[in-house]
Design a protein around this motif. Structure first.
Motif, PDB file in Angstrom:
ATOM      1  N   LYS A 119       0.834  -1.210   0.000  1.00 19.91           N
ATOM      2  CA  LYS A 119       0.000   0.000   0.000  1.00 19.91           C
ATOM      3  C   LYS A 119       0.864   1.253   0.000  1.00 19.91           C
ATOM      4  N   ALA A 120       1.909   1.252   0.806  1.00 21.27           N
ATOM      5  CA  ALA A 120       2.808   2.418   0.868  1.00 21.27           C
ATOM      6  C   ALA A 120       3.600   2.568  -0.425  1.00 21.27           C
ATOM      7  N   TRP A 121       4.050   1.454  -1.009  1.00 20.15           N
ATOM      8  CA  TRP A 121       4.815   1.529  -2.254  1.00 20.15           C
ATOM      9  C   TRP A 121       3.986   2.115  -3.384  1.00 20.15           C
TER      10      TRP A 121
ATOM     11  N   LEU B 299      13.211 -17.822  -9.752  1.00 17.71           N
ATOM     12  CA  LEU B 299      12.052 -17.474 -10.577  1.00 17.71           C
ATOM     13  C   LEU B 299      11.007 -16.714  -9.770  1.00 17.71           C
ATOM     14  N   LEU B 300      10.699 -17.206  -8.565  1.00 19.37           N
ATOM     15  CA  LEU B 300       9.569 -16.663  -7.831  1.00 19.37           C
ATOM     16  C   LEU B 300       9.892 -15.404  -7.038  1.00 19.37           C
ATOM     17  N   SER B 301      11.140 -15.225  -6.598  1.00 21.25           N
ATOM     18  CA  SER B 301      11.472 -13.971  -5.907  1.00 21.25           C
ATOM     19  C   SER B 301      11.288 -12.759  -6.818  1.00 21.25           C
ATOM     20  N   PRO B 302      11.838 -12.760  -8.040  1.00 24.09           N
ATOM     21  CA  PRO B 302      11.542 -11.634  -8.922  1.00 24.09           C
ATOM     22  C   PRO B 302      10.078 -11.555  -9.316  1.00 24.09           C
ATOM     23  N   LEU B 303       9.383 -12.717  -9.358  1.00 25.52           N
ATOM     24  CA  LEU B 303       7.957 -12.685  -9.677  1.00 25.52           C
ATOM     25  C   LEU B 303       7.176 -11.934  -8.606  1.00 25.52           C
ATOM     26  N   VAL B 304       7.582 -12.048  -7.356  1.00 25.46           N
ATOM     27  CA  VAL B 304       6.923 -11.295  -6.285  1.00 25.46           C
ATOM     28  C   VAL B 304       6.958  -9.801  -6.597  1.00 25.46           C
ATOM     29  N   GLY B 305       8.131  -9.295  -6.986  1.00 28.36           N
ATOM     30  CA  GLY B 305       8.244  -7.882  -7.329  1.00 28.36           C
ATOM     31  C   GLY B 305       7.426  -7.511  -8.548  1.00 28.36           C
ATOM     32  N   ALA B 306       7.405  -8.400  -9.548  1.00 30.46           N
ATOM     33  CA  ALA B 306       6.650  -8.123 -10.765  1.00 30.46           C
ATOM     34  C   ALA B 306       5.161  -8.036 -10.478  1.00 30.46           C
TER      35      ALA B 306
ATOM     36  N   GLY C 161      12.227  -6.658  -2.459  1.00 30.55           N
ATOM     37  CA  GLY C 161      11.491  -5.644  -1.729  1.00 30.55           C
ATOM     38  C   GLY C 161      11.076  -4.462  -2.580  1.00 30.55           C
ATOM     39  N   GLU C 162      11.155  -3.281  -1.991  1.00 29.60           N
ATOM     40  CA  GLU C 162      10.760  -2.077  -2.701  1.00 29.60           C
ATOM     41  C   GLU C 162      11.631  -1.833  -3.928  1.00 29.60           C
ATOM     42  N   HIS C 163      12.874  -2.275  -3.878  1.00 28.18           N
ATOM     43  CA  HIS C 163      13.776  -2.077  -5.012  1.00 28.18           C
ATOM     44  C   HIS C 163      13.296  -2.864  -6.228  1.00 28.18           C
ATOM     45  N   GLY C 164      12.753  -4.061  -6.011  1.00 31.68           N
ATOM     46  CA  GLY C 164      12.177  -4.817  -7.115  1.00 31.68           C
ATOM     47  C   GLY C 164      10.900  -4.193  -7.614  1.00 31.68           C
ATOM     48  N   PHE C 165      10.061  -3.724  -6.683  1.00 32.92           N
ATOM     49  CA  PHE C 165       8.820  -3.037  -7.060  1.00 32.92           C
ATOM     50  C   PHE C 165       9.129  -1.841  -7.954  1.00 32.92           C
TER      51      PHE C 165
END
Length: 480
Positions: A96-98, A138-145, A436-440
């Motif tokens: 929500k904050a991002w 695969l799934l860690s970057p998918l979280v950010g995507a 985290g936020e850096h991926g977002f």
């Protein structure tokens, strides 16, 4: 992009260029129909991803174990499942904050206008992962995507075909194909995948393949995050607690049998502590993995050609004059390669020129901290750097005098597990960040927006220009 395969792919799992383009087109169309997914939609996708992971975690662990030949489910749970679930929790709690617009300051000359940064999804993200941590990478970057509101296509490694098939089926059970889809196949599929006009492409793998991925993506002007590797050094300071240091180095080096992009690749130790370092590492490694060949905690080397490559590196170093201390006997049938400490390796040896990616550990003596720094800086900038010691001044000198993708002090690898920190390389070890936020933010378009006010005085500078415009320009040049 050429990737050699040691195992065939299931025939019905292989995509071709036409089907890849059609799949991408479906996701692009879906994105255009929903360019700014709501907070609720994004959370729902993250929730479905976690539910899938929980439901199929045992299936994934069994598939990865079979692909490797031997890898304990605990290793997969600690290094992959737990890491992705932590990333999911972190994203959900901060999403929500991002997503909120970020207000930025406005110069007095443009007030009472206002400015902010609006983050919106890029569109469709491609993610290519290697075989060493096939689920996490695969799934860690998918979280950010997904947090950023994107759709995604995933390409697992052909070295882990059983896992790739399990993931493909699991993803299809919880996501529509226009949300998230998995594409499996060999070198031809990988080449076609990298040639797709994604809105962003994330590649984790070797530096040599990363160059080809960047070249292919560049033809579409696709922005790329490259998470590569390199020779990550561990520097032992004169002030270090050697017994504790050796335990932590042994854990990080032998995790997944050294098949980890941020594993310590070589150790720099004070010359006067060389023998102590060797003995402490031998003791720590043998204590953590007694009886390597028959120890289920100790992971197999992924494929025959990787296994033979590592044996060749050790043999070449020994033939060139280095002392190679094997801590067990290799088991060719199981592809179990015990650790080997290499003393006396020189810069011209292949073991010191290429990323090792296995349980071989060169130990290099140095004379003074500046000698250690010079040795690190003589090579490409590494993905990680590790420093052990209690002397804060020396620690800060090393951090200020070297450049690396990330650092852990008095341990190894753990900076990678912090979702508040960016993860990424520098130079030959990659570029761009995620987590985290850096991926977002990496997978969002940070769109600058300026909102003009009815009360703005800009009209005073519209032509025709006269004395007032000249006075206003002089004022702006002085104070703006």
């Amino acid at each position: 992009m050429t990737i050699h395969m040691d195992r065939p792919q299931p025939a019905d799992a292989v995509a071709d260029a036409d089907s890849l383009n059609a799949l991408l087109a479906r996701q692009q169309t879906a994105h255009r129909g929903e360019m700014s997914p709501s907070l609720a939609t994004r959370r729902d996708r993250l929730d479905r991803l976690e539910a899938m992971l929980v439901k199929h975690q045992d299936d994934f662990a069994r598939a990865i174990d079979a692909d490797f030949g031997r890898r304990d489910a605990i290793v997969t749970g600690l290094t992959e499942t737990m890491t992705v679930r932590a990333a999911l929790r972190h994203a959900r709690s901060h999403l929500k904050a991002w997503m909120k617009p970020e207000r930025v300051g406005v110069s007095w000359a443009f007030q009472p206008g206002r400015a902010y940064i609006h983050r919106q999804p890029l569109g469709v993200v491609g993610i290519i992962a290697p075989w060493n941590y096939p689920l996490q990478l695969l799934l860690s970057p998918l979280v950010g995507a997904l947090a950023a509101g994107n759709r995604a296509l995933l390409k697992p490694s052909e070295y882990t075909p059983l896992f790739g098939e399990a993931l493909r089926n699991a993803v299809a059970s919880v996501f529509r194909e226009d949300e998230v889809a998995v594409v499996t196949g060999g070198p031809d599929v990988a080449a076609a995948f990298t040639a797709l006009p994604f809105d962003h492409l994330i590649f984790t793998g070797s530096t040599s393949v990363g160059r080809r991925v960047a070249e292919a993506a560049g033809r579409n002007l696709t922005p790329v995050t490259l998470e590569l590797g390199g020779k990550s050094p561990a520097i032992i300071d004169a002030s270090a607690d050697m017994k504790l240091t050796a335990k932590r180095l042994a854990w990080g080096k032998l995790l997944n049998t050294g098949q980890t992009c941020v594993a310590p690749d070589y150790v720099l130790t004070p010359r006067e502590r060389l023998t102590e370092t060797v003995e402490a590492l031998k003791s720590a490694m043998l204590a953590q993995y007694p009886g390597f060949s028959d120890n289920p905690d100790y992971t197999s080397i992924i494929a025959p050609r990787h296994y033979e490559r590592l044996k060749h590196l050790a043999a070449e170093a020994q033939a060139a004059g280095a002392e190679v201390i094997w801590l067990g006997e290799p088991d060719d049938a199981k592809r179990i390669l015990p650790p080997a400490l290499i003393v006396g390796a020189t810069p011209d040896m292949t073991v010191m020129r290429e990323e090792i990616f296995g349980p071989l550990l060169p130990i290099i003596p140095y004379d003074g901290v500046d000698d250690a720094i010079t040795r690190v800086n003589a090579s490409d900038r590494p993905l990680a750097l590790y420093w052990f010691g209690e002397d804060a001044r020396t620690r800060d000198h090393v951090l200020a005098s070297t450049i690396s993708g990330g650092v852990t002090v008095n341990d190894v690898i753990l900076h990678l597990a912090q979702d508040g920190l960016p993860f990424g390389g520098v130079g030959a070890s990659g570029y761009g960040h995620y987590h985290g936020e850096h991926g977002f933010r990496a997978m969002s378009k940070e769109k600058p927006v300026f909102v003009q006010s009815k009360l703005a005085a800009g009209g005073l500078l519209y032509p025709p220009y006269g004395a007032l415009a000249r006075r206003m320009l002089a004022l702006l040049q002085r104070f703006a």
